[in-house]
Design a protein around this motif. Structure first.
Motif, short mmCIF file in Angstrom:
data_model
loop_
_atom_site.label_atom_id
_atom_site.label_comp_id
_atom_site.label_asym_id
_atom_site.label_seq_id
_atom_site.Cartn_x
_atom_site.Cartn_y
_atom_site.Cartn_z
N ASP A 1 -1.23 4.39 2.26
CA ASP A 1 -2.25 4.05 3.26
C ASP A 1 -2.19 5.11 4.35
N SER A 2 -3.08 5.02 5.30
CA SER A 2 -3.08 6.02 6.37
C SER A 2 -3.35 5.35 7.71
N VAL A 3 -2.85 5.98 8.73
CA VAL A 3 -3.10 5.54 10.10
C VAL A 3 -3.52 6.77 10.90
N PRO A 4 -4.44 6.59 11.84
CA PRO A 4 -4.85 7.73 12.64
C PRO A 4 -3.71 8.21 13.53
N ASP A 5 -3.65 9.52 13.70
CA ASP A 5 -2.65 10.15 14.54
C ASP A 5 -3.38 11.09 15.49
N ASP A 6 -2.73 11.56 16.52
CA ASP A 6 -3.37 12.47 17.47
C ASP A 6 -3.92 13.73 16.81
N LEU A 7 -3.26 14.19 15.76
CA LEU A 7 -3.65 15.44 15.10
C LEU A 7 -4.34 15.24 13.76
N GLY A 8 -4.64 14.02 13.38
CA GLY A 8 -5.28 13.74 12.09
C GLY A 8 -4.74 12.46 11.50
N GLU A 9 -4.75 12.39 10.19
CA GLU A 9 -4.27 11.20 9.48
C GLU A 9 -2.79 11.35 9.13
N LEU A 10 -2.07 10.27 9.29
CA LEU A 10 -0.68 10.18 8.86
C LEU A 10 -0.67 9.26 7.64
N TYR A 11 -0.24 9.78 6.50
CA TYR A 11 -0.24 9.01 5.26
C TYR A 11 1.15 8.42 5.05
N ARG A 12 1.19 7.11 4.73
CA ARG A 12 2.44 6.42 4.49
C ARG A 12 2.53 6.05 3.02
N VAL A 13 3.71 6.26 2.45
CA VAL A 13 3.96 5.98 1.03
C VAL A 13 4.87 4.76 0.95
N TRP A 14 4.42 3.76 0.19
CA TRP A 14 5.14 2.50 0.06
C TRP A 14 5.54 2.25 -1.39
N ASN A 15 6.71 1.68 -1.58
CA ASN A 15 7.14 1.15 -2.87
C ASN A 15 7.23 -0.36 -2.67
N GLY A 16 6.17 -1.08 -3.04
CA GLY A 16 6.08 -2.49 -2.73
C GLY A 16 5.95 -2.63 -1.22
N SER A 17 6.88 -3.33 -0.60
CA SER A 17 6.83 -3.51 0.86
C SER A 17 7.76 -2.55 1.60
#
Length: 100
Positions: free
Chosen positions: A35-51
């Motif tokens: 998933d991604s969340v907005p950051d000051d310099l663009g998108e920050l993508y987070r990688v999850w394994n389940g929770s």
């Protein structure tokens, strides 16, 4: 008899190897989500394994993709977002081999 013992050892080793391969084939692929969340310099993508969060990646100002696995202070530069994702998955030991 020495020849018989040697044959038995080879047969046993082959059987153990086949059991190991069967075990690998039964391994389920991890549930990797991004998933991604907005950051000051663009998108920050987070990688999850389940929770469980296993790492983040983002594109820096020079256009390189920076991957940072969780529990690590190291930031690895990659040429593509796919490379950054693969690095995070590999570092966390989540790669599953296709034994077919």
């Amino acid at each position: 008899m020495i020849v018989q013992d040697e044959f038995d050892n080879q047969a046993s080793a082959q059987e153990e190897f086949e059991e190991y391969v069967d075990h690998l084939a039964d391994a389920a692929a991890p549930e990797i989500e991004i998933d991604s969340v907005p950051d000051d310099l663009g998108e920050l993508y987070r990688v999850w394994n389940g929770s469980q969060l296993v790492g983040i990646f983002y594109q820096n100002l020079e256009g390189k993709w920076v991957a940072q696995p969780c529990n690590s202070d190291k930031r690895h530069c990659c040429d593509t977002s796919d490379s950054a994702l693969l690095l995070i998955v590999a570092v966390n030991g989540l790669l599953v081999a296709d034994v077919a």
